[in-house]
Design an enzyme around this catalytic site. Structure first.
Site, mmCIF file in Angstrom:
data_model
loop_
_atom_site.group_PDB
_atom_site.id
_atom_site.type_symbol
_atom_site.label_atom_id
_atom_site.label_comp_id
_atom_site.label_asym_id
_atom_site.label_seq_id
_atom_site.Cartn_x
_atom_site.Cartn_y
_atom_site.Cartn_z
ATOM 1 N N SER A 78 -38.987 -33.775 5.414
ATOM 2 C CA SER A 78 -39.438 -33.830 4.019
ATOM 3 C C SER A 78 -38.790 -32.662 3.306
ATOM 4 O O SER A 78 -38.331 -31.694 3.942
ATOM 5 C CB SER A 78 -40.959 -33.684 3.990
ATOM 6 O OG SER A 78 -41.412 -33.333 2.702
ATOM 7 N N TYR A 86 -49.024 -29.564 6.825
ATOM 8 C CA TYR A 86 -47.861 -30.439 6.624
ATOM 9 C C TYR A 86 -46.571 -29.612 6.530
ATOM 10 O O TYR A 86 -45.562 -29.911 7.176
ATOM 11 C CB TYR A 86 -48.091 -31.253 5.349
ATOM 12 C CG TYR A 86 -47.094 -32.350 5.083
ATOM 13 C CD1 TYR A 86 -47.299 -33.634 5.577
ATOM 14 C CD2 TYR A 86 -45.953 -32.119 4.319
ATOM 15 C CE1 TYR A 86 -46.398 -34.656 5.321
ATOM 16 C CE2 TYR A 86 -45.045 -33.125 4.051
ATOM 17 C CZ TYR A 86 -45.270 -34.396 4.549
ATOM 18 O OH TYR A 86 -44.374 -35.396 4.296
HETATM 19 N N1 LIG Z 1 -44.247 -40.589 1.238
HETATM 20 C C1 LIG Z 1 -43.610 -39.474 0.938
HETATM 21 O O1 LIG Z 1 -43.559 -39.047 -0.213
HETATM 22 C C2 LIG Z 1 -42.887 -38.692 1.988
HETATM 23 C C3 LIG Z 1 -42.021 -37.690 1.583
HETATM 24 C C4 LIG Z 1 -41.353 -36.953 2.532
HETATM 25 C C5 LIG Z 1 -41.542 -37.221 3.858
HETATM 26 N N2 LIG Z 1 -42.403 -38.200 4.236
HETATM 27 C C6 LIG Z 1 -42.609 -38.405 5.660
HETATM 28 O O2 LIG Z 1 -42.273 -39.724 6.005
HETATM 29 C C7 LIG Z 1 -43.023 -40.110 7.140
HETATM 30 C C8 LIG Z 1 -43.676 -41.453 6.874
HETATM 31 O O3 LIG Z 1 -44.544 -41.306 5.770
HETATM 32 P P1 LIG Z 1 -44.993 -42.522 4.840
HETATM 33 O O4 LIG Z 1 -44.982 -41.997 3.466
HETATM 34 O O5 LIG Z 1 -44.248 -43.749 5.169
HETATM 35 O O6 LIG Z 1 -46.516 -42.599 5.282
HETATM 36 P P2 LIG Z 1 -47.478 -43.832 5.589
HETATM 37 O O7 LIG Z 1 -48.857 -43.266 5.534
HETATM 38 O O8 LIG Z 1 -47.119 -44.999 4.745
HETATM 39 O O9 LIG Z 1 -47.085 -44.165 7.093
HETATM 40 C C9 LIG Z 1 -47.336 -43.266 8.138
HETATM 41 C C10 LIG Z 1 -47.581 -44.084 9.383
HETATM 42 O O10 LIG Z 1 -47.851 -43.179 10.460
HETATM 43 C C11 LIG Z 1 -48.879 -43.730 11.226
HETATM 44 N N3 LIG Z 1 -49.597 -42.713 11.962
HETATM 45 C C12 LIG Z 1 -50.270 -41.653 11.464
HETATM 46 N N4 LIG Z 1 -50.882 -40.994 12.459
HETATM 47 C C13 LIG Z 1 -50.570 -41.644 13.611
HETATM 48 C C14 LIG Z 1 -50.905 -41.441 14.965
HETATM 49 N N5 LIG Z 1 -51.743 -40.459 15.353
HETATM 50 N N6 LIG Z 1 -50.410 -42.289 15.891
HETATM 51 C C15 LIG Z 1 -49.615 -43.320 15.522
HETATM 52 N N7 LIG Z 1 -49.276 -43.569 14.247
HETATM 53 C C16 LIG Z 1 -49.755 -42.733 13.300
HETATM 54 C C17 LIG Z 1 -49.791 -44.421 10.218
HETATM 55 O O11 LIG Z 1 -50.635 -45.396 10.838
HETATM 56 C C18 LIG Z 1 -48.808 -45.014 9.242
HETATM 57 O O12 LIG Z 1 -48.446 -46.342 9.572
HETATM 58 C C19 LIG Z 1 -44.010 -38.987 7.415
HETATM 59 O O13 LIG Z 1 -43.540 -38.147 8.444
HETATM 60 C C20 LIG Z 1 -44.043 -38.238 6.110
HETATM 61 O O14 LIG Z 1 -44.370 -36.903 6.283
HETATM 62 C C21 LIG Z 1 -43.088 -38.954 3.329
#
Ligand SMILES: NC(=O)c1ccc[n+]([C@@H]2O[C@H](COP(=O)([O-])OP(=O)(O)OC[C@H]3O[C@@H](n4cnc5c(N)ncnc54)[C@H](O)[C@@H]3O)[C@@H](O)[C@H]2O)c1
Length: 266
Positions: free
Chosen positions: A148, A161
């Site tokens: 991120s 985070y």
């Molecule tokens: N959405 C954003 O703005 C953003 C920005 C930068 C980075 N990210 C990163 O991208 C990645 C995905 O995020 P997203 O936005 O798609 O989130 P999201 O919440 O849509 O998806 C995250 C997924 O991780 C799974 N998960 C969480 N804890 C878990 C566990 N203990 N065991 C198995 N699965 C688990 C959830 O069930 C979910 O399906 C993350 O690492 C997040 O930090 C997101």
């Protein structure tokens, strides 16, 4: 005028992951789902890991017509031994699963801090540990860590985070140094705010922590430091992941591909 054949071939090299296996964590959600579909579209056999079984089933259904396959694997990544085992034999590893809590440090529950670090830093370590022997054995592997902009910059109220993502950037660089002699690259993809449930879920928390109404969170908090004033789409992030797995990215390792709309240009 048509381009010379050699040049055409160079520019037309598509991502072909036929015969490759990939593992994507957090595959039921926004970015993980997009990554899974992108890698399956390139022909990979993708092990889709998430604790959300229903989400994985929906994902498998959506992938039906793609050249590759999607195998749902229901797993809670806090089970670190199971995580390491699940990564055995994979050619491409995408560490993506994550969660967020927005709270000042003095109010941040220690058990949540521990869970965030476990899922977002320790589990990636164990998955990489499980995946490397096979990658080293065949002299080829791709590790992509979905970090991120918070792996490079901090924001208030996101202690767990930000700590986890900074740690992931370090883990990724170390993996790159150790893996280089074995044909294994390791990189981070580091997006700004992406249009996913993870962002939607934090709007209320952000409003409370910053003392502003929810409708002002997007413009005044999330996009405040971003030059391009919109969210990025999960498919854009998946395309960056695909590039890092492709034939023209073998020299790209130990770095972060930042998709932040200019945030870190400040
Ligand atoms: N959405 C954003 O703005 C953003 C920005 C930068 C980075 N990210 C990163 O991208 C990645 C995905 O995020 P997203 O936005 O798609 O989130 P999201 O919440 O849509 O998806 C995250 C997924 O991780 C799974 N998960 C969480 N804890 C878990 C566990 N203990 N065991 C198995 N699965 C688990 C959830 O069930 C979910 O399906 C993350 O690492 C997040 O930090 C997101």
């Amino acid at each position: 005028m048509t381009a010379p054949p050699a040049l055409t071939a160079l520019h037309a090299t598509p991502l072909d992951l036929g015969g490759r296996t990939a593992l994507v964590t957090g595959a039921a959600g926004g970015i993980g789902r997009a990554c899974t579909l992108r890698l399956a579209a390139a022909g990979a056999k993708v092990r889709a890991v998430d604790r959300d079984g229903a989400g994985l089933e929906a994902l498998a259904e959506s992938s039906r017509d793609l050249p590759g396959t999607v195998e749902p694997h229901v797993l809670d990544l806090t089970d670190l031994d199971a995580a390491e085992l699940a990564a055995t034999g994979t050619d491409v590893l995408v560490n993506n699963a994550g969660l967020q809590l927005v709270r000042p440090i003095e109010e941040f529950p220690p058990d949540v801090f521990h869970t965030v670090l476990t899922v977002m830093l320790e589990a990636p370590f164990r998955l990489i540990r499980g995946a490397l022997p096979h990658m080293y054995g065949q002299g080829w592997g791709r590790v992509v860590n979905v970090s991120s902009v918070h792996g490079l910059r901090a924001s208030a109220y996101k202690s767990a985070y930000v700590a986890a993502k900074h740690g992931l950037e370090g883990l990724s660089k170390t993996t790159a140094l150790e893996g280089a002699a074995h044909g294994v690259t390791s990189n981070c993809v580091s997006p700004g705010y992406v249009r996913t449930p993870l962002v939607e879920k934090q709007i209320a928390d952000q409003a409370r922590a910053h003392g502003i109404p929810e409708e002002r969170v997007l413009s005044e908090v999330l996009l405040q430091d971003t030059a391009v004033k919109r969210l990025i789409e999960p498919e854009d992030v998946a395309e960056a992941v695909a590039y890092l797995c492709g034939p023209r990215a073998s020299f790209v390792t130990g770095t972060s591909l930042v998709l932040d709309g200019g945030w870190t240009a400040h």
